[in-house]
Write a protein that holds these residues in place. Structure first.
Motif, PDB file in Angstrom:
ATOM      1  N   ALA A  20       0.990  -1.603  -0.577  1.00  0.00           N
ATOM      2  CA  ALA A  20      -0.050   0.026   0.479  1.00  0.00           C
ATOM      3  C   ALA A  20       0.860   0.913  -0.336  1.00  0.00           C
ATOM      4  O   ALA A  20       0.762   2.249  -0.550  1.00  0.00           O
ATOM      5  CB  ALA A  20      -1.236  -0.410   1.136  1.00  0.00           C
ATOM      6  N   ALA A  21       2.451   1.411   1.216  1.00  0.00           N
ATOM      7  CA  ALA A  21       2.895   2.459   0.882  1.00  0.00           C
ATOM      8  C   ALA A  21       3.887   2.975  -0.483  1.00  0.00           C
ATOM      9  O   ALA A  21       3.567   3.582  -0.885  1.00  0.00           O
ATOM     10  CB  ALA A  21       3.622   2.480   1.715  1.00  0.00           C
ATOM     11  N   ARG A  22       3.938   1.726  -0.927  1.00  0.00           N
ATOM     12  CA  ARG A  22       4.603   1.552  -2.673  1.00  0.00           C
ATOM     13  C   ARG A  22       3.492   2.306  -3.335  1.00  0.00           C
ATOM     14  O   ARG A  22       3.927   2.502  -4.119  1.00  0.00           O
ATOM     15  CB  ARG A  22       5.011   0.955  -2.841  1.00  0.00           C
ATOM     16  N   ALA A  23       2.385   2.575  -3.510  1.00  0.00           N
ATOM     17  CA  ALA A  23       1.380   2.803  -3.675  1.00  0.00           C
ATOM     18  C   ALA A  23       0.740   4.562  -4.000  1.00  0.00           C
ATOM     19  O   ALA A  23       0.051   4.666  -4.784  1.00  0.00           O
ATOM     20  CB  ALA A  23      -0.021   1.664  -4.373  1.00  0.00           C
ATOM     21  N   LEU A  25      -0.463   5.826  -1.224  1.00  0.00           N
ATOM     22  CA  LEU A  25      -1.342   5.452   0.020  1.00  0.00           C
ATOM     23  C   LEU A  25      -0.756   5.464   0.961  1.00  0.00           C
ATOM     24  O   LEU A  25       0.660   5.406   1.662  1.00  0.00           O
ATOM     25  CB  LEU A  25      -2.100   4.479  -0.005  1.00  0.00           C
ATOM     26  N   SER A  26      -1.505   6.436   2.126  1.00  0.00           N
ATOM     27  CA  SER A  26      -0.955   6.634   3.686  1.00  0.00           C
ATOM     28  C   SER A  26      -0.798   5.307   4.297  1.00  0.00           C
ATOM     29  O   SER A  26      -2.374   5.012   4.121  1.00  0.00           O
ATOM     30  CB  SER A  26      -1.752   8.393   3.829  1.00  0.00           C
ATOM     31  N   VAL A  27      -0.347   5.021   5.080  1.00  0.00           N
ATOM     32  CA  VAL A  27      -0.263   3.533   5.514  1.00  0.00           C
ATOM     33  C   VAL A  27       0.091   3.890   7.420  1.00  0.00           C
ATOM     34  O   VAL A  27       1.047   4.781   7.331  1.00  0.00           O
ATOM     35  CB  VAL A  27       0.477   2.297   4.704  1.00  0.00           C
ATOM     36  N   HIS A  28      -0.828   3.168   8.410  1.00  0.00           N
ATOM     37  CA  HIS A  28      -0.332   2.884   9.380  1.00  0.00           C
ATOM     38  C   HIS A  28      -0.437   1.825   9.875  1.00  0.00           C
ATOM     39  O   HIS A  28      -1.282   0.855   9.616  1.00  0.00           O
ATOM     40  CB  HIS A  28      -1.478   4.071   9.938  1.00  0.00           C
ATOM     41  N   VAL A  29       0.722   1.169  10.565  1.00  0.00           N
ATOM     42  CA  VAL A  29       0.905  -0.024  10.878  1.00  0.00           C
ATOM     43  C   VAL A  29       0.638  -0.087  12.451  1.00  0.00           C
ATOM     44  O   VAL A  29       1.492   0.763  13.279  1.00  0.00           O
ATOM     45  CB  VAL A  29       1.814  -0.725  10.548  1.00  0.00           C
ATOM     46  N   ILE A  30      -0.260  -0.607  12.890  1.00  0.00           N
ATOM     47  CA  ILE A  30      -0.710  -0.930  14.595  1.00  0.00           C
ATOM     48  C   ILE A  30       0.687  -2.753  15.127  1.00  0.00           C
ATOM     49  O   ILE A  30      -0.473  -3.879  14.175  1.00  0.00           O
ATOM     50  CB  ILE A  30      -1.924  -0.760  15.341  1.00  0.00           C
ATOM     51  N   GLU A  31       1.290  -2.881  16.401  1.00  0.00           N
ATOM     52  CA  GLU A  31       1.605  -4.302  16.299  1.00  0.00           C
ATOM     53  C   GLU A  31       0.815  -3.953  18.257  1.00  0.00           C
ATOM     54  O   GLU A  31       1.375  -2.831  18.335  1.00  0.00           O
ATOM     55  CB  GLU A  31       2.746  -3.479  15.963  1.00  0.00           C
ATOM     56  N   ALA A 228      10.412   4.573   4.261  1.00  0.00           N
ATOM     57  CA  ALA A 228      10.484   5.366   3.488  1.00  0.00           C
ATOM     58  C   ALA A 228       9.855   5.033   2.410  1.00  0.00           C
ATOM     59  O   ALA A 228      10.300   6.396   1.803  1.00  0.00           O
ATOM     60  CB  ALA A 228      12.049   4.236   2.388  1.00  0.00           C
ATOM     61  N   HIS A 229       8.925   5.070   2.430  1.00  0.00           N
ATOM     62  CA  HIS A 229       7.098   5.166   1.527  1.00  0.00           C
ATOM     63  C   HIS A 229       6.800   6.347   2.647  1.00  0.00           C
ATOM     64  O   HIS A 229       5.340   6.037   1.932  1.00  0.00           O
ATOM     65  CB  HIS A 229       7.181   4.172   1.196  1.00  0.00           C
ATOM     66  N   LEU A 245     -11.194   0.147  16.272  1.00  0.00           N
ATOM     67  CA  LEU A 245     -10.218  -0.231  14.646  1.00  0.00           C
ATOM     68  C   LEU A 245      -9.912   1.923  15.085  1.00  0.00           C
ATOM     69  O   LEU A 245     -11.128   2.619  14.329  1.00  0.00           O
ATOM     70  CB  LEU A 245     -10.575  -0.570  14.324  1.00  0.00           C
ATOM     71  N   PRO A 246      -9.529   2.509  14.356  1.00  0.00           N
ATOM     72  CA  PRO A 246      -9.006   3.905  14.181  1.00  0.00           C
ATOM     73  C   PRO A 246     -10.120   3.651  12.778  1.00  0.00           C
ATOM     74  O   PRO A 246      -9.898   3.017  11.606  1.00  0.00           O
ATOM     75  CB  PRO A 246      -7.431   4.303  13.722  1.00  0.00           C
ATOM     76  N   ARG A 247     -10.178   5.030  11.977  1.00  0.00           N
ATOM     77  CA  ARG A 247     -10.494   5.135  11.047  1.00  0.00           C
ATOM     78  C   ARG A 247     -10.268   5.137   9.582  1.00  0.00           C
ATOM     79  O   ARG A 247      -8.637   5.714   9.993  1.00  0.00           O
ATOM     80  CB  ARG A 247     -11.474   6.203  10.744  1.00  0.00           C
ATOM     81  N   ALA A 248     -10.041   4.195   8.723  1.00  0.00           N
ATOM     82  CA  ALA A 248      -9.286   4.088   7.851  1.00  0.00           C
ATOM     83  C   ALA A 248     -10.170   3.854   6.554  1.00  0.00           C
ATOM     84  O   ALA A 248     -11.376   3.367   6.609  1.00  0.00           O
ATOM     85  CB  ALA A 248      -8.090   3.304   7.556  1.00  0.00           C
ATOM     86  N   ARG A 249      -9.182   4.097   4.833  1.00  0.00           N
ATOM     87  CA  ARG A 249     -10.506   3.289   3.996  1.00  0.00           C
ATOM     88  C   ARG A 249     -10.351   1.837   3.437  1.00  0.00           C
ATOM     89  O   ARG A 249     -11.294   2.481   3.042  1.00  0.00           O
ATOM     90  CB  ARG A 249      -9.764   4.696   3.016  1.00  0.00           C
ATOM     91  N   ALA A 250      -9.028   1.618   4.511  1.00  0.00           N
ATOM     92  CA  ALA A 250      -8.646   0.221   4.100  1.00  0.00           C
ATOM     93  C   ALA A 250      -8.428  -0.273   4.812  1.00  0.00           C
ATOM     94  O   ALA A 250      -7.455   0.426   5.395  1.00  0.00           O
ATOM     95  CB  ALA A 250      -8.281   0.040   2.944  1.00  0.00           C
ATOM     96  N   THR A 251      -8.658  -1.386   6.196  1.00  0.00           N
ATOM     97  CA  THR A 251      -8.381  -2.056   7.207  1.00  0.00           C
ATOM     98  C   THR A 251      -7.601  -3.672   6.215  1.00  0.00           C
ATOM     99  O   THR A 251      -8.344  -4.142   6.062  1.00  0.00           O
ATOM    100  CB  THR A 251      -9.193  -1.948   8.475  1.00  0.00           C
TER     101      THR A 251
END
Length: 475
Positions: A20-23, A25-31, A228-229, A245-251
């Motif tokens: 997704a990041a390479r496309a 898009l803004s991306v957030h990862v939760i661990e 990096a992206h 879940l936080p709001r996102a267009r896709a999860t």
């Protein structure tokens, strides 16, 4: 609002985030854990300076992964590829070795050497076709139909009562059964046979590689690519319900399918998730050693990976007992000593050892003595080189990682049916009925292993569904 939210930073979650990041898009990862990687983490579990892989240790699928190659991960990681992919001690001090050189293996197996060649040569010769077939949905038409047919025929042979028809001596069947047992299923079975043949083919093709510094190197390389992206990663935040879940267009969820049960699901899908089966658990022990394992047969020391369990019928009996909820009297034990070839894993002259045995789901069994005694049987004096150990029962594994239901690290039982229905029977099993939510864990095709393909498939689907984008990578 974030474009893409990824829950879980195992290799599939990170692969989804990379895609997704390479496309753009803004991306957030939760661990949920304090460190990224899921099953590809490397930590000091015994003594300072001894770095142990928390779960996965050796990665033939990672070395061969089409996704990893497409993003250059194979070049950003320093891989160690042993000359001996795996070894199997046998009675009376003998041993069978799966050398990376197929012909060397054939020569070492005596009368059954030619049979080993006939079994594996067609798969080794077209390993890319085997990887394509096994690394996708079973419902998809294979792009290499001849190879898929050969692989299927061999799985049918080794997954049924015909499995001894090819061999005349015990060594080759034991060597193959040791890799089949990685699937943690009944034997003979089609799923275990397929898994074993894939691993055996990798052993003679690209080899059983593992990264310098431990499995964490795989997670760290993907995390660096995400950042990096423009992506971000948050640790120490556990998601226990879809409502959190936080709001996102896709999860994208690199989690157990059970997290979906916290949402509003159609009754049919809810039943499918509820009925989805999990396999046996693992009881794992990590050792800090003052010296290498003193194997009675010196050739075994050529391989970082060793399968212990005796002859084919003994390993089958042990694995069948576990599947039926019983502890075997003589268990199968998988041992990996990466410090043999990677001195960064332990202080100078010392070693790390990683070992597990299969146990019934949810078991609280501490395997320290069982594994120690099993290794000692083939390596007299092993107890004398142990500096410290750290054990985790199946129940403790499950508590540590909510993905590992009952201590099952494969994301669900590995059966032929559940390789097709993972977790539902659908041409797009990564898409869930929850709007904008996709599943990308090992509970989706193509199943377990560190290759990132599950995450790539799920992210590709989300990009098309939610953003009208074609995938930025084609593997």
């Amino acid at each position: 609002m974030t474009d893409v939210l990824v829950v879980g930073s195992g290799p599939n979650g990170l692969a989804a985030a990379v895609t997704a990041a390479r496309a753009g898009l803004s991306v957030h990862v939760i661990e949920g854990a304090e460190t990224i990687g899921g099953g590809t983490r490397t930590l000091e579990l015994t003594l300072p300076g001894f770095r142990h892989d928390l779960c996965s240790a050796v990665h033939p699928a990672g070395l061969a992964s089409r996704f990893f190659k497409s993003i250059g991960l194979d070049r950003s990681i320093e891989w160690i590829i042993p000359d001996a992919s795996y070894a199997h001690p046998l009675p009376h001090g003998r041993a069978a070795i799966a050398w990376r050189d197929l012909e060397r293996t054939v020569e070492s197996l005596g009368r059954d050497g030619p049979a080993w060649r006939r079994l594996l040569m067609p798969l080794v010769a077209d390993i890319n076709g085997v990887v394509d077939f096994t690394g996708s949905q079973l419902l998809r038409m294979p792009r290499h139909p001849v190879t898929a047919f050969r692989y299927g025929l061999r799985s049918l042979e080794q997954g049924t009562r015909l499995w001894n028809s090819r061999f005349t001596e015990p060594d080759a069947p034991a060597l193959l059964t040791g890799v089949m047992a990685h699937a943690a299923g009944g034997m003979p079975s089609l799923a275990s046979a397929g898994a074993g043949l894939l691993l055996a083919a990798h052993a003679h093709a690209g080899g059983w590689g593992f990264p310098v510094g431990g499995s964490q190197a795989i997670a760290d390389a993907m995390a660096a690519d995400i950042i990096a992206h423009g992506g971000t990663i948050e640790t120490g935040r556990r998601i226990d319900s879809l409502r959190e879940l936080p709001r996102a267009r896709a999860t994208l969820l690199d989690t157990s399918p059970r997290l979906l049960l916290t949402g509003d699901l159609p009754s049919r899908y809810r039943r499918a998730i509820t009925r989805y089966r999990y396999g046996p658990g693992l009881a794992k022990v990590d050792f800090a050693l003052s010296a290498p394992v003193p194997w009675a047969n010196g050739e075994i020391a050529e391989s970082p990976t060793v399968h212990l369990g005796g002859l084919r019928h003994e390993m089958a009996a042990a694995e069948n007992a576990v599947v039926n909820g019983r502890m075997p009297a003589k268990p199968y034990v998988l041992v990996t000593q990466p410090s043999l070839l990677d001195p960064s894993r332990a202080p100078a002259g010392q070693h790390t050892l990683w070992a597990y045995t299969h146990v019934p789901s949810g078991s609280h069994f501490d395997a320290t003595e069982t594994i120690t005694a099993t290794i000692e049987r083939y390596a007299p004096g092993f107890r004398d080189v142990i500096l410290a150990s750290s054990s985790q029962s199946a129940a403790e594994l499950a508590a540590r990682n909510p993905n590992d239901i009952g201590g099952d690290i494969s994301g669900g039982a590995i059966t032929l049916w559940q390789l097709a229905k993972r977790p539902v029977l659908s041409p797009t099993p990564w898409r869930t009925p929850v709007d904008g939510v996709y599943l990308c864990s090992a509970a989706t095709p193509p199943g377990p292993a560190v290759h990132g393909m599950n995450g790539w498939y799920a992210a590709r689907l989300a990009l098309r569904d939610r953003f009208g984008l074609e995938p930025p990578l084609d593997v």
